[in-house]
Design a protein around this motif. Structure first.
Motif, PDB file in Angstrom:
ATOM      1  N   SER A  57       0.801  -1.227   0.000  1.00 29.49           N
ATOM      2  CA  SER A  57       0.000   0.000   0.000  1.00 29.49           C
ATOM      3  C   SER A  57       0.837   1.283   0.000  1.00 29.49           C
ATOM      4  O   SER A  57       0.574   2.199  -0.784  1.00 29.49           O
ATOM      5  N   TRP A  58       1.849   1.364   0.875  1.00 24.81           N
ATOM      6  CA  TRP A  58       2.576   2.620   1.018  1.00 24.81           C
ATOM      7  C   TRP A  58       3.226   3.127  -0.265  1.00 24.81           C
ATOM      8  O   TRP A  58       3.250   4.347  -0.498  1.00 24.81           O
ATOM      9  N   PRO A  59       3.774   2.298  -1.144  1.00 19.14           N
ATOM     10  CA  PRO A  59       4.425   2.851  -2.337  1.00 19.14           C
ATOM     11  C   PRO A  59       3.510   3.694  -3.218  1.00 19.14           C
ATOM     12  O   PRO A  59       3.986   4.562  -3.961  1.00 19.14           O
ATOM     13  N   PHE A  60       2.206   3.486  -3.141  1.00 17.10           N
ATOM     14  CA  PHE A  60       1.275   4.058  -4.104  1.00 17.10           C
ATOM     15  C   PHE A  60       0.525   5.280  -3.568  1.00 17.10           C
ATOM     16  O   PHE A  60      -0.200   5.942  -4.310  1.00 17.10           O
ATOM     17  N   ILE A  61       0.722   5.591  -2.293  1.00 16.26           N
ATOM     18  CA  ILE A  61      -0.021   6.692  -1.685  1.00 16.26           C
ATOM     19  C   ILE A  61       0.472   8.044  -2.193  1.00 16.26           C
ATOM     20  O   ILE A  61      -0.309   8.978  -2.387  1.00 16.26           O
ATOM     21  N   ALA A  62       1.760   8.175  -2.438  1.00 16.19           N
ATOM     22  CA  ALA A  62       2.337   9.470  -2.826  1.00 16.19           C
ATOM     23  C   ALA A  62       1.641  10.067  -4.038  1.00 16.19           C
ATOM     24  O   ALA A  62       1.383  11.279  -4.076  1.00 16.19           O
ATOM     25  N   ASP A  63       1.330   9.249  -5.012  1.00 16.25           N
ATOM     26  CA  ASP A  63       0.788   9.754  -6.274  1.00 16.25           C
ATOM     27  C   ASP A  63      -0.638   9.304  -6.542  1.00 16.25           C
ATOM     28  O   ASP A  63      -1.118   9.393  -7.677  1.00 16.25           O
ATOM     29  N   ALA A  64      -1.329   8.823  -5.513  1.00 18.25           N
ATOM     30  CA  ALA A  64      -2.713   8.378  -5.701  1.00 18.25           C
ATOM     31  C   ALA A  64      -3.615   9.577  -5.999  1.00 18.25           C
ATOM     32  O   ALA A  64      -3.363  10.692  -5.520  1.00 18.25           O
ATOM     33  N   PRO A  65      -4.653   9.390  -6.788  1.00 20.11           N
ATOM     34  CA  PRO A  65      -5.570  10.498  -7.090  1.00 20.11           C
ATOM     35  C   PRO A  65      -6.202  11.054  -5.818  1.00 20.11           C
ATOM     36  O   PRO A  65      -6.517  10.315  -4.882  1.00 20.11           O
ATOM     37  N   THR A  66      -6.408  12.339  -5.796  1.00 19.08           N
ATOM     38  CA  THR A  66      -7.043  12.985  -4.654  1.00 19.08           C
ATOM     39  C   THR A  66      -8.514  12.607  -4.603  1.00 19.08           C
ATOM     40  O   THR A  66      -9.220  12.744  -5.620  1.00 19.08           O
ATOM     41  N   PRO A  67      -9.010  12.122  -3.474  1.00 19.44           N
ATOM     42  CA  PRO A  67     -10.427  11.729  -3.391  1.00 19.44           C
ATOM     43  C   PRO A  67     -11.344  12.949  -3.414  1.00 19.44           C
ATOM     44  O   PRO A  67     -10.930  14.065  -3.087  1.00 19.44           O
ATOM     45  N   ALA A  68     -12.576  12.709  -3.766  1.00 25.29           N
ATOM     46  CA  ALA A  68     -13.544  13.803  -3.853  1.00 25.29           C
ATOM     47  C   ALA A  68     -13.790  14.439  -2.488  1.00 25.29           C
ATOM     48  O   ALA A  68     -13.983  15.656  -2.386  1.00 25.29           O
ATOM     49  N   ASP A  69     -13.791  13.621  -1.426  1.00 24.89           N
ATOM     50  CA  ASP A  69     -14.052  14.127  -0.077  1.00 24.89           C
ATOM     51  C   ASP A  69     -12.770  13.998   0.752  1.00 24.89           C
ATOM     52  O   ASP A  69     -12.457  12.921   1.257  1.00 24.89           O
ATOM     53  N   PRO A  70     -12.007  15.090   0.928  1.00 25.94           N
ATOM     54  CA  PRO A  70     -10.750  15.009   1.674  1.00 25.94           C
ATOM     55  C   PRO A  70     -10.943  14.705   3.153  1.00 25.94           C
ATOM     56  O   PRO A  70      -9.985  14.328   3.831  1.00 25.94           O
ATOM     57  N   ASP A  71     -12.168  14.873   3.674  1.00 26.98           N
ATOM     58  CA  ASP A  71     -12.421  14.595   5.086  1.00 26.98           C
ATOM     59  C   ASP A  71     -12.863  13.163   5.345  1.00 26.98           C
ATOM     60  O   ASP A  71     -13.075  12.771   6.496  1.00 26.98           O
ATOM     61  N   SER A  72     -13.021  12.365   4.305  1.00 22.01           N
ATOM     62  CA  SER A  72     -13.383  10.962   4.461  1.00 22.01           C
ATOM     63  C   SER A  72     -12.174  10.169   4.949  1.00 22.01           C
ATOM     64  O   SER A  72     -11.040  10.648   4.872  1.00 22.01           O
ATOM     65  N   PRO A  73     -12.391   8.944   5.458  1.00 20.84           N
ATOM     66  CA  PRO A  73     -11.244   8.110   5.839  1.00 20.84           C
ATOM     67  C   PRO A  73     -10.255   7.922   4.701  1.00 20.84           C
ATOM     68  O   PRO A  73      -9.034   7.951   4.909  1.00 20.84           O
ATOM     69  N   GLU A  74     -10.755   7.751   3.486  1.00 20.50           N
ATOM     70  CA  GLU A  74      -9.866   7.613   2.328  1.00 20.50           C
ATOM     71  C   GLU A  74      -9.081   8.903   2.109  1.00 20.50           C
ATOM     72  O   GLU A  74      -7.893   8.874   1.788  1.00 20.50           O
ATOM     73  N   GLY A  75      -9.769  10.030   2.310  1.00 21.68           N
ATOM     74  CA  GLY A  75      -9.098  11.311   2.138  1.00 21.68           C
ATOM     75  C   GLY A  75      -7.971  11.516   3.136  1.00 21.68           C
ATOM     76  O   GLY A  75      -6.894  12.003   2.774  1.00 21.68           O
TER      77      GLY A  75
END
Length: 203
Positions: free
Chosen positions: A59-77
């Motif tokens: 998981s960690w290698p891909f977080i740097a360039d992952a698309p920004t989620p629509a809701d930055p306040d969500s757990p995914e955000g």
């Protein structure tokens, strides 16, 4: 001499995961993320057991360039906020050592080019030599079995424990090796119920 630092989170009753091995029951908030970033940015080498390596490298290698989620306040955000993206970049760049007898790192693993595998029987000898070579830090994330082995061998210098405001009653213990610790710092954080305790191992 390099310092060997173990970084982890634990419940108030000193468990790092619940009875089925799940650490996500602990309060891993923004303060926890910031302390992880602080430690990894100060490290020359990150040392991991195989289970932790396999989980982190998925998981960690891909977080740097992952698309920004629509809701930055969500757990995914929050998982893709600036702090976690910085952790991802630091993880991707730093040299990693995985202690494992389970075979070499797959060539298609995102961290294959920055990771060295060391057999369990060779790990303590490698670490003794690495500690004596340079002034940076060797950082151990998670990897409880390895953390206990380093403590028992007298090769762990500092223990950074984020204490989650959680009691589990049972689960995976923080340590099973007896040790004397000297408190170096206790840190609290605005907006967080967590407390980080930084200990020096007394030899």
């Amino acid at each position: 001499m390099r310092q060997v630092i173990a970084n982890t989170i634990a419940s108030l009753d000193r468990f790092v995961a619940d009875a089925v091995g799940n650490p996500l029951v602990l309060h891993m908030d923004e303060a926890f993320d910031r302390m992880n970033l602080e430690d990894i940015e100060g490290a020359d080498v990150v040392m991991l057991g195989r289970t932790s390596f396999d989980g982190f490298s998925a998981s960690w290698p891909f977080i740097a360039d992952a698309p920004t989620p629509a809701d930055p306040d969500s757990p995914e955000g929050r998982a893709l906020d600036d702090t976690n993206r910085a952790i991802s970049r630091a993880f991707n760049a730093v040299a990693k050592v995985v202690v494992s007898d389970s075979g070499d790192i797959a060539p298609d693993n995102a961290w294959a080019s920055t990771t060295t595998r060391i057999a369990r029987d060779d790990a303590l000898e490698w670490l003794r030599a690495a500690r004596a070579d340079g002034d940076g830090s060797i950082l151990l994330f998670a990897s409880g079995v390895l953390r206990d082995a380093l403590l028992a061998a007298g090769l762990l210098d500092d223990l950074h424990v984020m204490v989650s405001p959680t009691t589990l009653g049972s689960g995976v213990p923080l340590h099973t090796t007896p040790a004397s610790l000297a408190l170096q710092e206790a840190r609290t954080f605005d907006g967080s119920p967590n407390v980080q305790l930084r200990y020096r191992v007394v030899r």
